[in-house]
Scaffold this motif. Structure first.
Motif, PDB file in Angstrom:
ATOM      1  N   ALA A   1      33.247  39.646  44.168  1.00  0.00           N
ATOM      2  CA  ALA A   1      33.937  40.143  42.576  1.00  0.00           C
ATOM      3  C   ALA A   1      33.720  41.672  42.137  1.00  0.00           C
ATOM      4  N   GLY A   2      32.865  41.926  43.082  1.00  0.00           N
ATOM      5  CA  GLY A   2      32.261  43.829  42.778  1.00  0.00           C
ATOM      6  C   GLY A   2      34.174  43.921  43.461  1.00  0.00           C
ATOM      7  N   GLU A   3      34.515  43.881  44.451  1.00  0.00           N
ATOM      8  CA  GLU A   3      35.899  44.210  45.178  1.00  0.00           C
ATOM      9  C   GLU A   3      36.838  43.904  44.436  1.00  0.00           C
ATOM     10  N   GLY A   4      37.572  43.874  43.554  1.00  0.00           N
ATOM     11  CA  GLY A   4      38.763  43.213  42.649  1.00  0.00           C
ATOM     12  C   GLY A   4      39.494  44.322  42.002  1.00  0.00           C
ATOM     13  N   VAL A   5      39.469  43.050  40.518  1.00  0.00           N
ATOM     14  CA  VAL A   5      40.593  43.107  39.952  1.00  0.00           C
ATOM     15  C   VAL A   5      39.531  44.016  38.908  1.00  0.00           C
ATOM     16  N   GLU A   6      39.949  45.516  38.081  1.00  0.00           N
ATOM     17  CA  GLU A   6      39.092  46.341  37.338  1.00  0.00           C
ATOM     18  C   GLU A   6      40.428  46.066  35.724  1.00  0.00           C
TER      19      GLU A   6
ATOM     20  N   ARG B   1      49.771  43.583  40.429  1.00  0.00           N
ATOM     21  CA  ARG B   1      49.201  42.291  41.004  1.00  0.00           C
ATOM     22  C   ARG B   1      50.089  41.382  41.468  1.00  0.00           C
ATOM     23  N   PRO B   2      50.841  41.646  41.377  1.00  0.00           N
ATOM     24  CA  PRO B   2      51.897  40.060  41.854  1.00  0.00           C
ATOM     25  C   PRO B   2      51.769  39.665  42.436  1.00  0.00           C
ATOM     26  N   LEU B   3      51.812  37.898  42.995  1.00  0.00           N
ATOM     27  CA  LEU B   3      51.849  36.820  43.470  1.00  0.00           C
ATOM     28  C   LEU B   3      52.889  36.135  43.497  1.00  0.00           C
ATOM     29  N   VAL B   4      53.696  35.635  44.572  1.00  0.00           N
ATOM     30  CA  VAL B   4      55.003  34.953  45.065  1.00  0.00           C
ATOM     31  C   VAL B   4      54.629  33.584  45.870  1.00  0.00           C
TER      32      VAL B   4
ATOM     33  N   SER C   1      55.979  49.100  45.240  1.00  0.00           N
ATOM     34  CA  SER C   1      55.246  49.328  46.242  1.00  0.00           C
ATOM     35  C   SER C   1      53.659  50.005  45.555  1.00  0.00           C
ATOM     36  N   GLU C   2      54.349  50.604  45.471  1.00  0.00           N
ATOM     37  CA  GLU C   2      53.482  52.412  44.439  1.00  0.00           C
ATOM     38  C   GLU C   2      52.538  52.431  43.524  1.00  0.00           C
ATOM     39  N   VAL C   3      52.692  50.930  42.518  1.00  0.00           N
ATOM     40  CA  VAL C   3      52.255  50.668  41.340  1.00  0.00           C
ATOM     41  C   VAL C   3      50.872  49.741  41.644  1.00  0.00           C
ATOM     42  N   ARG C   4      51.240  49.599  42.812  1.00  0.00           N
ATOM     43  CA  ARG C   4      50.507  48.000  43.028  1.00  0.00           C
ATOM     44  C   ARG C   4      48.711  48.674  43.169  1.00  0.00           C
ATOM     45  N   ASP C   5      48.365  47.847  43.014  1.00  0.00           N
ATOM     46  CA  ASP C   5      46.536  47.325  42.751  1.00  0.00           C
ATOM     47  C   ASP C   5      46.226  47.903  43.732  1.00  0.00           C
ATOM     48  N   SER C   6      46.143  48.579  44.695  1.00  0.00           N
ATOM     49  CA  SER C   6      45.083  48.390  45.201  1.00  0.00           C
ATOM     50  C   SER C   6      43.820  48.351  45.980  1.00  0.00           C
ATOM     51  N   ALA C   7      42.696  48.248  45.230  1.00  0.00           N
ATOM     52  CA  ALA C   7      41.404  47.555  44.425  1.00  0.00           C
ATOM     53  C   ALA C   7      41.744  46.185  45.042  1.00  0.00           C
ATOM     54  N   TRP C   8      43.030  45.603  44.536  1.00  0.00           N
ATOM     55  CA  TRP C   8      43.159  44.466  43.831  1.00  0.00           C
ATOM     56  C   TRP C   8      43.534  44.074  45.763  1.00  0.00           C
ATOM     57  N   SER C   9      44.649  44.510  46.232  1.00  0.00           N
ATOM     58  CA  SER C   9      45.063  44.585  47.562  1.00  0.00           C
ATOM     59  C   SER C   9      43.703  44.225  48.691  1.00  0.00           C
ATOM     60  N   ARG C  10      42.402  45.061  48.658  1.00  0.00           N
ATOM     61  CA  ARG C  10      41.561  44.882  49.494  1.00  0.00           C
ATOM     62  C   ARG C  10      40.725  43.484  49.384  1.00  0.00           C
ATOM     63  N   ARG C  11      40.274  43.410  48.346  1.00  0.00           N
ATOM     64  CA  ARG C  11      39.809  42.587  48.066  1.00  0.00           C
ATOM     65  C   ARG C  11      40.344  40.950  48.516  1.00  0.00           C
TER      66      ARG C  11
END
Length: 696
Positions: free
Chosen positions: A685-690, A298-301, A439-449
């Motif tokens: 909140a339910g769409e995000g980080v696990e 879950r990176p952020l620039v 890019s293949e290790v990114r958290d897809s649920a976090w991106s959708r959120r």
């Protein structure tokens, strides 16, 4: 004989030497006593004649007038003038391209020398305003030298010098001073000027006294040292202070003509180049950052404010963000949301980042994001809520990395500081043969959120604009109308409102609309000197890296009152440069930024609260008339946009556009928008980080 009382001070053994007394060694007298016998060393030698002694002995200081072959030996003022002109020519070769002078008697030789040197000389009466004007010149890519007389004059430079030091802007202070024998003597207009600006300058140098007493070797040292210090100011991007002592007469008996100046013999002194040791990213540091990006889920620039002349990082950053799936949060003052080679429209950061950087203090939003890696490029964002956010994320295990040539880590959360230019690090990371991947290790649920937050928070912001007339709506109307202009964003509310209410994506696709550059005062973040600094930036805005077609400033009414004398500079710059200048004043009753602080909820009565709210006069029309500005009033978004466009269509004219706003408009809009965004963050909140997880 009367005895001295017991309390009397003892008489000095020797009387102090008066300033006008020239102490010279006594002449040698030949001894003709017949009783004296010659020594073995001198036996057989004839005594040299006195003329030969004078010809080959050491010259006393002041006997020869350097750079004065065509002047009479008594014209000390002409000698000083020629030395001062030589000093300015060396400063010009070292990078100074403009002199900003404030009137005074002691600085007369330096001012006359600057006028003879070929440099552009501007006269600004108030030293404080002059210093901020010179700071603006530096922000636009130039290097200004401030020139003042002795006494308290140089102390008025301190606020601008502090801003230059903390924001990395080259600025040269040249102060005239009294001779050493006037110090600590009660002489008028005399203070100890060495170190008067404290630790703010990179260098403070006493160049000594110009005049006939300065021999050729000492003059060469003065010129070499001054040129070296100015070169350092440019190489290290900061202020320097040169102090020059001057003695009467302060001007020659007759001012030399231009032909005389052209025929002067200048000392053979080259302007030395000072090359700062710029730290590079280093292979080890870049590789470590690359590994962090590869393993982050879950990176952020985050990109903070940057200089208006900064080279375009947009394409490189967009390439990196696309290849490595990196979400971006860029401050509006980062230059990355403009139309000049910034981020492509499809790479533009979304509204949730704007809410994060606008200072709304959305705690639920911050707590729910939880990145595991935060890559900060350059300065931190403007909003104070950023400090709370990065502290919260670091406490939950996020790794904070700062890439900047200077330390920009206000709350000491950075686990890694790459001391290097941002562009160099990004270029290294984006090299095809050393792709970051990850890019293949990114958290897809976090991106959708994040995508969901973008959509919902955009609706909240648009609803806030449509809900009523307030500061945010005025800021948006101004920025949308500031086409092809360099825009100055005042501190406090304007720059925060710009982060929140400015267009979400770069305006430029076709047609080249929108501002060409953004300028703000983020060194010490003060609201003083904004008008004068804007005038300095505007004076350089039509050429060089900016190439703007107009200049717009967006200030609060309190910021205008802090630098109201700067309006004279605005009027002069607009007329001299044939530039359209529009000063937009958010007239909201003054000090409304304090309504968004905890102090506003302390239940203070109106009398006590007035010490923070600082109410403004009902109209700035008399002020505009006094300083020669065209005055326009606006009370809604359409009138504001129209006032900006009409002002930018008048080359050579400065316009003061007073935008009247409800006194409680900013606080009401901020509170309503914060509540709406917090509801969105809670619902999603339910769409995000696990899980929490550790940083990379």
């Amino acid at each position: 004989m009367r005895s001295s009382p017991s309390w009397a001070l003892p008489a000095p053994r020797t009387a102090p030497v008066p300033e006008t007394l020239q102490v010279r060694p006594p002449p040698r007298r030949r001894r003709s006593s017949p009783t004296r016998r010659p020594s073995r060393a001198t036996a057989g030698r004839s005594t040299p004649r006195p003329e030969r002694l004078r010809s080959h002995g050491r010259r006393h200081r002041g006997e020869r007038l350097p750079m004065s072959a065509n002047a009479s030996r008594q014209d000390a003022g002409l000698v000083t003038l020629r030395q001062a002109a030589a000093l300015w020519r060396v400063l010009a070769r070292s990078g100074v391209d403009e002199v900003v002078s404030s009137p005074g008697a002691r600085s007369t030789p330096l001012l006359l020398g600057a006028l003879r040197s070929g440099l552009t000389v501007r006269s600004v009466v108030d030293e404080r305003s002059a210093a901020f004007y010179g700071l603006g010149v530096g922000r636009a890519g130039g290097t200004a030298a401030l020139l003042c007389t002795s006494g308290t004059a140089v102390a008025h430079y301190l606020p601008a010098v502090l801003e230059a030091r903390h924001d990395g802007v080259p600025l040269v202070v040249v102060s005239a001073d009294r001779p050493l024998d006037r110090q600590a003597s009660g002489a008028p207009q005399t203070v100890d000027q060495i170190g008067i600006l404290g630790a703010a300058p990179l260098v403070c140098c006493d160049l000594g006294e110009l005049g006939p007493g300065l021999d050729d070797r000492s003059l060469r040292w003065v010129l070499r040292r001054a040129g070296e210090i100015v070169s350092r100011a440019r190489a290290e991007a900061g202020p320097v202070h040169l102090d020059v002592r001057l003695r009467r007469p302060l001007q020659p008996a007759a001012l030399p003509t231009a032909d005389d100046a052209a025929g002067e013999e200048e000392p053979a002194v080259a302007a030395p180049a000072f090359v700062a040791a710029r730290p590079g990213p280093g292979a080890g540091g870049v590789e470590r950052l690359r590994e962090m990006l590869r393993s982050s889920r879950r990176p952020l620039v985050v990109a903070g404010p940057a200089a208006p002349t900064a080279s375009g990082l947009g394409p490189t950053l967009a390439r990196l963000a696309e290849s490595a799936a990196l979400p971006l949060a860029v401050d509006y003052a980062s230059q990355l949301r403009l139309d000049r080679g910034a981020l492509p429209r499809d790479a533009a950061p979304g509204p949730w980042r704007d809410a994060l950087l606008a200072g709304l203090d959305c705690r639920r939003l911050v707590a729910s994001l939880r990145p595991d890696l935060v890559l900060q490029l350059g300065r931190p964002p403007v909003a104070t809520s950023w400090e709370a956010a990065i502290e919260e994320w670091a406490r939950r295990g996020a790794c904070h990395v700062v890439v900047a040539p200077r330390r920009h880590d206000p709350v000491s959360t950075a686990a890694l500081w790459l001391q290097a230019e941002v562009e160099a690090v990004l270029s290294e990371l984006a090299r095809p043969q050393a792709s970051v991947l990850g890019s293949e290790v990114r958290d897809s649920a976090w991106s959708r959120r994040l995508t969901l937050l973008d959509r919902e928070i955009r609706r909240c912001i648009e609803a806030s604009v449509a809900d009523g007339w307030h500061d945010g709506a005025a800021v948006r109307a101004t920025l949308e109308a500031a086409e092809q202009a360099v825009v100055w964003l005042g501190n406090s509310l304007p720059i925060r409102m710009a982060n929140l209410y400015a267009p979400f994506a770069p305006v430029a696709t076709d047609g080249g609309r929108g501002p060409v550059a953004l300028v703000c005062q983020r060194g010490v973040n003060g609201i003083d000197g904004n008008v004068s600094s804007w005038a300095g930036v505007a004076s350089r805005s039509q050429g060089g890296a900016l190439a703007a077609q107009g200049a717009v400033a967006l200030l609060g009414d309190v910021a205008l009152r802090h630098d109201i004398g700067g309006l004279e500079l605005v009027s002069r710059v607009a007329e001299r440069e044939r530039l359209a200048m529009v000063l937009v004043v958010l007239h909201n009753g003054g000090g409304r930024i304090f309504e968004q602080l905890p102090l506003a909820r302390a239940g203070l009565d109106d009398s006590t609260w007035s010490h923070w709210s600082t109410p403004s006069p009902p109209s700035f029309a008399p002020v505009a008339e006094q300083y020669g500005l065209r005055f326009v009033a606006a009370e809604d978004a359409a009138a504001t946009a129209r006032g900006v466009r009409e002002g930018l269509a008048r080359p050579g004219v400065a316009t003061l556009l007073q935008v009247r706003l409800p006194d409680d408009g900013a606080a009401r809009a901020a509170n309503g928008l914060r509540a709406a965004i917090e509801r969105v963050a809670e619902q999603s909140a339910g769409e995000g980080v696990e899980g929490g997880g550790e940083g990379p």
